[in-house]
Motif scaffolding. Structure first.
Motif, mmCIF file in Angstrom:
data_model
loop_
_atom_site.group_PDB
_atom_site.id
_atom_site.type_symbol
_atom_site.label_atom_id
_atom_site.label_comp_id
_atom_site.label_asym_id
_atom_site.label_seq_id
_atom_site.Cartn_x
_atom_site.Cartn_y
_atom_site.Cartn_z
ATOM 1 N N UNK A 1 11.566 -19.339 20.335
ATOM 2 C CA UNK A 1 10.421 -18.644 20.934
ATOM 3 C C UNK A 1 10.235 -17.257 20.330
ATOM 4 N N UNK A 2 11.335 -16.514 20.163
ATOM 5 C CA UNK A 2 11.191 -15.155 19.635
ATOM 6 C C UNK A 2 10.755 -15.149 18.170
ATOM 7 N N UNK A 3 11.382 -15.917 17.258
ATOM 8 C CA UNK A 3 10.881 -15.932 15.874
ATOM 9 C C UNK A 3 9.422 -16.369 15.770
ATOM 10 N N UNK A 4 9.007 -17.339 16.586
ATOM 11 C CA UNK A 4 7.613 -17.774 16.534
ATOM 12 C C UNK A 4 6.687 -16.700 17.096
ATOM 13 N N UNK A 5 7.145 -16.028 18.155
ATOM 14 C CA UNK A 5 6.367 -14.913 18.683
ATOM 15 C C UNK A 5 6.258 -13.783 17.672
ATOM 16 N N UNK A 6 7.349 -13.557 16.941
ATOM 17 C CA UNK A 6 7.326 -12.529 15.903
ATOM 18 C C UNK A 6 6.327 -12.887 14.807
ATOM 19 N N UNK A 7 6.258 -14.163 14.454
ATOM 20 C CA UNK A 7 5.290 -14.596 13.447
ATOM 21 C C UNK A 7 3.867 -14.268 13.898
ATOM 22 N N UNK A 8 3.559 -14.578 15.160
ATOM 23 C CA UNK A 8 2.233 -14.253 15.665
ATOM 24 C C UNK A 8 1.961 -12.761 15.630
ATOM 25 N N UNK A 9 2.958 -11.969 16.014
ATOM 26 C CA UNK A 9 2.823 -10.504 15.978
ATOM 27 C C UNK A 9 2.558 -10.025 14.553
ATOM 28 N N UNK A 10 3.318 -10.537 13.581
ATOM 29 C CA UNK A 10 3.172 -10.093 12.193
ATOM 30 C C UNK A 10 1.798 -10.445 11.633
ATOM 31 N N UNK A 11 1.279 -11.605 12.002
ATOM 32 C CA UNK A 11 -0.035 -12.016 11.502
ATOM 33 C C UNK A 11 -1.154 -11.185 12.131
ATOM 34 N N UNK A 12 -1.061 -10.958 13.432
ATOM 35 C CA UNK A 12 -2.092 -10.145 14.098
ATOM 36 C C UNK A 12 -2.047 -8.710 13.593
ATOM 37 N N UNK A 13 -0.861 -8.160 13.459
ATOM 38 C CA UNK A 13 -0.725 -6.797 12.931
ATOM 39 C C UNK A 13 -1.267 -6.730 11.506
ATOM 40 N N UNK A 14 -1.007 -7.782 10.710
ATOM 41 C CA UNK A 14 -1.502 -7.806 9.335
ATOM 42 C C UNK A 14 -3.013 -7.761 9.260
ATOM 43 N N UNK A 15 -3.678 -8.423 10.209
ATOM 44 C CA UNK A 15 -5.138 -8.369 10.240
ATOM 45 C C UNK A 15 -5.644 -6.948 10.501
ATOM 46 N N UNK A 16 -4.870 -6.203 11.289
ATOM 47 C CA UNK A 16 -5.295 -4.856 11.681
ATOM 48 C C UNK A 16 -5.001 -3.839 10.579
ATOM 49 N N UNK A 17 -3.788 -3.874 10.036
ATOM 50 C CA UNK A 17 -3.369 -2.828 9.083
ATOM 51 C C UNK A 17 -3.366 -3.323 7.640
ATOM 52 N N UNK B 1 7.234 -11.103 2.648
ATOM 53 C CA UNK B 1 6.337 -11.882 1.786
ATOM 54 C C UNK B 1 6.043 -13.282 2.308
ATOM 55 N N UNK B 2 6.942 -13.884 3.086
ATOM 56 C CA UNK B 2 6.693 -15.244 3.569
ATOM 57 C C UNK B 2 5.760 -15.279 4.782
ATOM 58 N N UNK B 3 5.347 -14.099 5.278
ATOM 59 C CA UNK B 3 4.313 -14.065 6.327
ATOM 60 C C UNK B 3 3.074 -13.322 5.832
ATOM 61 N N UNK B 4 2.987 -13.108 4.533
ATOM 62 C CA UNK B 4 1.873 -12.361 3.949
ATOM 63 C C UNK B 4 0.672 -13.294 3.763
ATOM 64 N N UNK B 5 -0.206 -13.302 4.761
ATOM 65 C CA UNK B 5 -1.380 -14.184 4.698
ATOM 66 C C UNK B 5 -2.340 -13.759 3.603
ATOM 67 N N UNK B 6 -2.305 -12.485 3.224
ATOM 68 C CA UNK B 6 -3.174 -12.025 2.151
ATOM 69 C C UNK B 6 -2.809 -12.648 0.817
ATOM 70 N N UNK B 7 -1.530 -12.888 0.590
ATOM 71 C CA UNK B 7 -1.070 -13.471 -0.670
ATOM 72 C C UNK B 7 -0.959 -14.996 -0.587
ATOM 73 N N UNK B 8 -0.432 -15.502 0.510
ATOM 74 C CA UNK B 8 -0.173 -16.937 0.623
ATOM 75 C C UNK B 8 -1.315 -17.709 1.250
ATOM 76 N N UNK B 9 -2.189 -17.005 1.969
ATOM 77 C CA UNK B 9 -3.169 -17.701 2.787
ATOM 78 C C UNK B 9 -2.498 -18.237 4.042
ATOM 79 N N UNK B 10 -3.302 -18.572 5.037
ATOM 80 C CA UNK B 10 -2.699 -19.041 6.293
ATOM 81 C C UNK B 10 -2.029 -20.399 6.129
ATOM 82 N N UNK B 11 -2.511 -21.188 5.212
ATOM 83 C CA UNK B 11 -1.851 -22.465 4.944
ATOM 84 C C UNK B 11 -0.464 -22.267 4.368
#
Length: 227
Positions: free
Chosen positions: A146-162, A168-178
């Motif tokens: 639950x916590x690692x998955x919650x952290x993933x959601x936090x990192x993605x939402x924060x990434x949209x903002x800042x 790098x493995x949660x970098x949607x700008x480089x990897x895309x959401x897929x």
């Protein structure tokens, strides 16, 4: 738990708390700032270890039962993830997600090792030798995600903002959401298997420790834990 063992346990956990504080302070004294460090799983898992170790040490000093093995198992899993991912993925030049390792001064290098090596080792040693045994069930390995998955959601939402991602493995700008989803599935399975290893090891160690566990609570038989 006898008085001498309780005191040794409390002192060991105090050492863990000191190492957590040293790692954060030394790292924050370098190029990073405290607020800049907070979004990292490394810092969050180290803070969790420090809080639980401090509380567990206080309980041990007072001769009271240890915190819930479910809590200590979860925190130990998260800090183990921190150490394993850093050494095998982020700091490994052969990894596709390797991060450039900056030239660090002595204080920053020491802080980095406290957070990624020393504290994970202390936490695992605490879990192996100082925690009650035989209280974990296999299903907890799934709950602990639950916590690692919650952290993933936090990192993605924060990434949209800042427009910045902590790893790098949660970098949607480089990897895309897929691409992020694919890496998330891989890591989730790996973390689940690691959690299963913790619960399995707990059961195995319980078989060799008859009678009540170190918290004074009678242990369940290993076959009762597969539920």
């Amino acid at each position: 738990m006898n008085l001498r063992r309780a005191q040794v346990t409390a002192i060991f956990r105090l050492l863990t708390v000191i190492c957590v504080l040293a790692g954060i302070v030394l790292t924050a004294a370098g190029p990073a700032t405290v607020t800049g460090l907070l979004p990292y799983f490394t810092i969050q898992s180290n803070v969790a270890v420090g809080l639980v170790a401090g509380y567990a040490g206080w309980l041990a000093w007072r001769g009271r039962p240890a915190p819930s093995p479910v809590l200590t198992g979860a925190v130990t899993l998260y800090i183990t993830i921190t150490g394993v991912v850093y050494h095998l993925v982020l700091a490994n030049p052969a990894s596709p997600f390797a991060m450039p390792q900056p030239d660090r001064d002595l204080a920053d290098a020491a802080g980095n090792q406290f957070l990624h090596t020393v504290v994970p080792l202390l936490a695992v040693l605490d879990w192996l030798f100082l925690q009650p045994r035989g209280r974990l069930r296999l299903r907890y390995a799934a709950y602990w995600l639950a916590f690692p998955l919650g952290y993933l959601g936090f990192a993605l939402i924060r990434g949209l903002v800042v427009n910045r991602y902590p790893y790098p493995f949660v970098d949607a700008g480089q990897l895309g959401y897929g691409g992020v989803a694919l890496s998330a599935v891989f890591f989730a399975v790996a973390f689940w298997l690691l959690g299963l290893a913790f619960t399995g090891l707990d059961r195995g160690l319980a078989r060799h420790r008859p009678g009540p566990d170190r918290s004074g609570v009678p242990q369940e038989r290993p076959d009762e834990l597969v539920r």
